[in-house]
Design a protein around this motif. Structure first.
Motif, PDB file in Angstrom:
ATOM      1  N   THR A  81      54.527  40.629  15.338  1.00 49.67           N
ATOM      2  CA  THR A  81      55.104  41.635  16.237  1.00 49.67           C
ATOM      3  C   THR A  81      56.083  40.943  17.190  1.00 49.67           C
ATOM      4  O   THR A  81      56.085  39.713  17.316  1.00 49.67           O
ATOM      5  N   ILE A  82      56.889  41.749  17.853  1.00 47.44           N
ATOM      6  CA  ILE A  82      57.860  41.205  18.806  1.00 47.44           C
ATOM      7  C   ILE A  82      57.129  40.434  19.911  1.00 47.44           C
ATOM      8  O   ILE A  82      57.543  39.341  20.299  1.00 47.44           O
ATOM      9  N   LEU A  83      56.005  41.001  20.360  1.00 47.66           N
ATOM     10  CA  LEU A  83      55.249  40.347  21.441  1.00 47.66           C
ATOM     11  C   LEU A  83      54.751  38.969  20.985  1.00 47.66           C
ATOM     12  O   LEU A  83      54.872  37.975  21.719  1.00 47.66           O
ATOM     13  N   ASP A  84      54.219  38.906  19.764  1.00 42.95           N
ATOM     14  CA  ASP A  84      53.724  37.627  19.246  1.00 42.95           C
ATOM     15  C   ASP A  84      54.868  36.632  19.051  1.00 42.95           C
ATOM     16  O   ASP A  84      54.680  35.426  19.215  1.00 42.95           O
ATOM     17  N   ASN A  85      56.034  37.149  18.669  1.00 43.11           N
ATOM     18  CA  ASN A  85      57.196  36.269  18.519  1.00 43.11           C
ATOM     19  C   ASN A  85      57.570  35.630  19.851  1.00 43.11           C
ATOM     20  O   ASN A  85      57.848  34.434  19.920  1.00 43.11           O
ATOM     21  N   VAL A  86      57.566  36.449  20.897  1.00 40.40           N
ATOM     22  CA  VAL A  86      57.968  35.937  22.212  1.00 40.40           C
ATOM     23  C   VAL A  86      56.904  34.991  22.772  1.00 40.40           C
ATOM     24  O   VAL A  86      57.218  33.998  23.442  1.00 40.40           O
ATOM     25  N   ALA A  87      55.644  35.291  22.436  1.00 37.80           N
ATOM     26  CA  ALA A  87      54.546  34.452  22.958  1.00 37.80           C
ATOM     27  C   ALA A  87      54.425  33.117  22.218  1.00 37.80           C
ATOM     28  O   ALA A  87      53.717  32.217  22.674  1.00 37.80           O
ATOM     29  N   LEU A  88      55.135  32.986  21.087  1.00 38.64           N
ATOM     30  CA  LEU A  88      54.965  31.809  20.215  1.00 38.64           C
ATOM     31  C   LEU A  88      55.089  30.459  20.939  1.00 38.64           C
ATOM     32  O   LEU A  88      54.195  29.610  20.800  1.00 38.64           O
ATOM     33  N   PRO A  89      56.153  30.219  21.743  1.00 40.76           N
ATOM     34  CA  PRO A  89      56.267  28.898  22.384  1.00 40.76           C
ATOM     35  C   PRO A  89      55.066  28.572  23.275  1.00 40.76           C
ATOM     36  O   PRO A  89      54.625  27.424  23.325  1.00 40.76           O
ATOM     37  N   LEU A  90      54.536  29.594  23.934  1.00 42.23           N
ATOM     38  CA  LEU A  90      53.393  29.365  24.831  1.00 42.23           C
ATOM     39  C   LEU A  90      52.140  29.049  24.023  1.00 42.23           C
ATOM     40  O   LEU A  90      51.368  28.158  24.381  1.00 42.23           O
ATOM     41  N   GLU A  91      51.958  29.792  22.929  1.00 46.33           N
ATOM     42  CA  GLU A  91      50.767  29.558  22.098  1.00 46.33           C
ATOM     43  C   GLU A  91      50.844  28.200  21.410  1.00 46.33           C
ATOM     44  O   GLU A  91      49.831  27.520  21.247  1.00 46.33           O
ATOM     45  N   LEU A  92      52.057  27.800  20.994  1.00 48.31           N
ATOM     46  CA  LEU A  92      52.205  26.471  20.381  1.00 48.31           C
ATOM     47  C   LEU A  92      51.896  25.372  21.397  1.00 48.31           C
ATOM     48  O   LEU A  92      51.433  24.293  21.045  1.00 48.31           O
ATOM     49  N   ALA A  93      52.136  25.692  22.669  1.00 47.04           N
ATOM     50  CA  ALA A  93      51.845  24.707  23.722  1.00 47.04           C
ATOM     51  C   ALA A  93      50.376  24.739  24.131  1.00 47.04           C
ATOM     52  O   ALA A  93      49.964  23.985  25.020  1.00 47.04           O
ATOM     53  N   GLY A  94      49.608  25.652  23.502  1.00 43.33           N
ATOM     54  CA  GLY A  94      48.164  25.663  23.735  1.00 43.33           C
ATOM     55  C   GLY A  94      47.689  26.681  24.745  1.00 43.33           C
ATOM     56  O   GLY A  94      46.515  26.674  25.127  1.00 43.33           O
ATOM     57  N   MET A  95      48.567  27.575  25.185  1.00 44.49           N
ATOM     58  CA  MET A  95      48.138  28.577  26.171  1.00 44.49           C
ATOM     59  C   MET A  95      47.238  29.624  25.515  1.00 44.49           C
ATOM     60  O   MET A  95      47.421  29.948  24.339  1.00 44.49           O
ATOM     61  N   ASP A  96      46.309  30.145  26.269  1.00 52.01           N
ATOM     62  CA  ASP A  96      45.407  31.192  25.821  1.00 52.01           C
ATOM     63  C   ASP A  96      46.227  32.424  25.393  1.00 52.01           C
ATOM     64  O   ASP A  96      47.220  32.776  26.033  1.00 52.01           O
ATOM     65  N   LYS A  97      45.793  33.067  24.294  1.00 53.86           N
ATOM     66  CA  LYS A  97      46.563  34.150  23.685  1.00 53.86           C
ATOM     67  C   LYS A  97      46.833  35.303  24.664  1.00 53.86           C
ATOM     68  O   LYS A  97      47.948  35.820  24.742  1.00 53.86           O
ATOM     69  N   THR A  98      45.809  35.697  25.407  1.00 57.13           N
ATOM     70  CA  THR A  98      45.965  36.836  26.326  1.00 57.13           C
ATOM     71  C   THR A  98      46.996  36.524  27.407  1.00 57.13           C
ATOM     72  O   THR A  98      47.879  37.343  27.697  1.00 57.13           O
ATOM     73  N   GLU A  99      46.879  35.338  27.979  1.00 55.29           N
ATOM     74  CA  GLU A  99      47.817  34.944  29.036  1.00 55.29           C
ATOM     75  C   GLU A  99      49.243  34.834  28.475  1.00 55.29           C
ATOM     76  O   GLU A  99      50.207  35.274  29.108  1.00 55.29           O
ATOM     77  N   ALA A 100      49.340  34.260  27.263  1.00 52.07           N
ATOM     78  CA  ALA A 100      50.653  34.105  26.628  1.00 52.07           C
ATOM     79  C   ALA A 100      51.301  35.460  26.403  1.00 52.07           C
ATOM     80  O   ALA A 100      52.493  35.645  26.630  1.00 52.07           O
ATOM     81  N   ARG A 101      50.486  36.427  25.981  1.00 45.80           N
ATOM     82  CA  ARG A 101      51.031  37.760  25.716  1.00 45.80           C
ATOM     83  C   ARG A 101      51.465  38.450  27.008  1.00 45.80           C
ATOM     84  O   ARG A 101      52.460  39.189  27.010  1.00 45.80           O
ATOM     85  N   GLU A 102      50.729  38.225  28.076  1.00 42.86           N
ATOM     86  CA  GLU A 102      51.125  38.811  29.369  1.00 42.86           C
ATOM     87  C   GLU A 102      52.492  38.272  29.792  1.00 42.86           C
ATOM     88  O   GLU A 102      53.382  39.011  30.201  1.00 42.86           O
TER      89      GLU A 102
END
Lengths: 243, 250
Positions: A81-102
């Motif tokens: 999804t667009i949200l997951d695409n935007v959250a990708l750099p944060l998740e790759l850096a190890g951020m928690d999924k919920t926080e990354a999505r916010e």
């Protein structure tokens, strides 16, 4: 020195120098455009600054963390999804999924797309996909923003809107922006300084300052500052092509 | 065309063909041992269901096992080939040779190697030999299809090898892989049936052996009943894979 610093960078492939030496400095909140003939090494320089390519000599000075980058294509994950695409750099850096999505949702809102979070990239127009790519580049609060001819395939109106968005973004985020483009008008419209490169191996042959940093709107396009800078950039480009 | 018509049209065509078949066999007085009428096949199917249905279960089970092993081996080899391009270059052509060699030709060898007392293992190996190639080929193609722009993006953000594999390479390869698995599912059934024929032993109790058995007794209607069940198995496997493909790619 704060901002983005490139010092005597050269790049070579198979023993042949294809770029440089190039030196430039982009202070925070400022935009520098790289303008030059095809194959002169503009995108190569951007890859060096991004850390994707090691220079043969010289160095890049940038605050820690990967810079935000928008490529020629939006390079979105088609299955996410667009949200997951935007959250990708944060998740790759190890951020928690919920926080990354916010944070991703905040970034999407900042590029004017708060309502597309659950959609897939194929459901968006080319211009909207580029906005998403810009949101993704900004979501991790990078030390610099690198733009590699990102709007070449966008129609005139969409391109203007995206240019205004980039202009707004670099001011609000106080980021150094390095922008590669083939378009003289786009370079002058966005940049505080236009660096014109020669043919391969690309070297900076002219630094053209663009006055009127504060305001970028339709009236700027008709101003003497804009027209004069475009004229100077074209003249330098012609000279670079002959060099 | 409406969905109902799309479903009804082939059913009506099938029913009509069965009717014509039944009438022609009766009118021309064709001996049932040559071509039994559909009604006789239906009777055989009902009468031998106690033997044929469990046999279909055995064949289906073997085909699913073969498919499972094919996926494991095919994907494993594709990953290994991606990691070691030299190995890919060295072994790739031999994978093609294996694919191009008819299974019937290597079946006797495999049976000798694993021992005639292990027909179950021999059948499984032969079916895997047939089914593994589409999985390997599709996984290999899928793993090489990663968008270079996205690869640069992952490099920019210093993604680990695992992150890149899980979030980029695998989703990119998924449509290729699922298409290969769909082909392999059908081939694994073909592989099991051919291997059962060649093994020539009833100890596994599969459907192909029942077919051979019925042929030896000239029970043509039972042969058709077994064929009908085999076709149903193939259709079922294909439908299952198509559903899985839709589910995973949606």
């Amino acid at each position: 020195m704060a901002g983005l610093q490139v010092q005597n960078v050269t790049v070579g492939f198979d023993g042949t120098t294809v770029l440089g030496p190039v030196s430039l400095h982009v202070p925070p909140g400022q935009c520098a455009a790289l303008l030059g003939p095809s194959g002169c090494g503009k995108s190569t320089l951007l890859s060096v600054v991004a850390g994707l390519l090691a220079p043969a000599t010289g160095q890049v000075g940038l605050a820690s963390g990967p810079p935000g980058m928008v490529f020629q294509d939006a390079t979105l994950l088609g299955w996410a999804t667009i949200l997951d695409n935007v959250a990708l750099p944060l998740e790759l850096a190890g951020m928690d999924k919920t926080e990354a999505r916010e944070k991703a949702l905040t970034a999407l809102t900042s590029v004017g797309l708060p309502d597309v979070a659950t959609l897939k990239p194929r459901q968006l127009s080319g211009g909207m996909r580029m906005r998403v790519a810009l949101a993704r580049a900004l979501v991790s609060q990078p030390p610099a923003l690198l733009l590699d001819e990102p709007f070449a395939a966008i129609d005139e109106l969409g391109r203007r809107a995206l240019n205004d968005l980039v202009h707004a973004v670099r001011q609000t985020h106080n980021l150094p922006v390095l922008f590669v483009t083939h378009s003289v008008e786009e370079a002058v419209y966005l940049a505080d300084v236009v660096h014109v490169l020669s043919t391969r191996p690309g070297r900076i042959i002219a630094d053209i300052p663009v006055p009127g940093n504060a305001g970028r709107d339709v009236s700027f396009l008709q101003s003497e500052a804009f027209v004069g800078a475009c004229r100077a950039a074209r003249a330098a480009l012609s000279q670079g092509a002959r060099s | 065309m409406s969905r109902a018509r799309l479903l009804l049209a082939p059913a009506a065509a099938g029913g009509f063909l069965l009717l014509v078949w039944e009438m022609l066999v009766r009118l021309l007085d064709v001996p049932p041992v040559v071509l039994p009428p559909p009604s006789a096949i239906g009777v055989a199917l009902a009468g031998k269901a106690g033997v044929l249905v469990p046999a279909a279960g055995v064949t289906f089970g073997l085909a699913m096992q073969a498919l499972g092993w094919s996926i494991l081996i095919g994907v494993g080899l594709a990953l290994l080939f991606r990691k070691l391009p030299l190995l890919d270059a060295a072994l790739g052509p031999y994978a093609l040779v294996l694919q191009a060699t008819p299974i019937v030709a290597i079946a006797p060898l495999v049976i000798i190697w694993v021992g005639v007392e292990n027909p179950h293992r021999a059948i499984l190996i032969l079916a895997v030999v047939v089914a593994v190639f589409p999985v390997l080929a599709s996984a290999r193609a899928g793993l090489m299809a990663t968008d270079p722009g996205l690869a640069r993006l992952f490099a920019l953000y210093k993604a680990t090898g695992w992150q890149r594999f899980w979030r980029l390479d695998l989703p990119t390869a998924a449509p290729f892989l699922l298409s290969g698995i769909k082909t392999a599912a059908g081939l694994s059934l073909v592989g099991v049936v051919v291997a059962e024929f060649v093994a020539g032993t009833g100890s596994t109790g599969g459907l192909a052996w029942r077919l051979v058995e019925a042929g030896n007794r000239l029970e043509t209607a039972t042969m058709f009943a077994a064929l009908f069940l085999l076709a149903l198995l193939g259709l079922g496997l294909y439908a299952l894979m198509a559903w899985l493909e839709r589910k995973l790619l949606s």
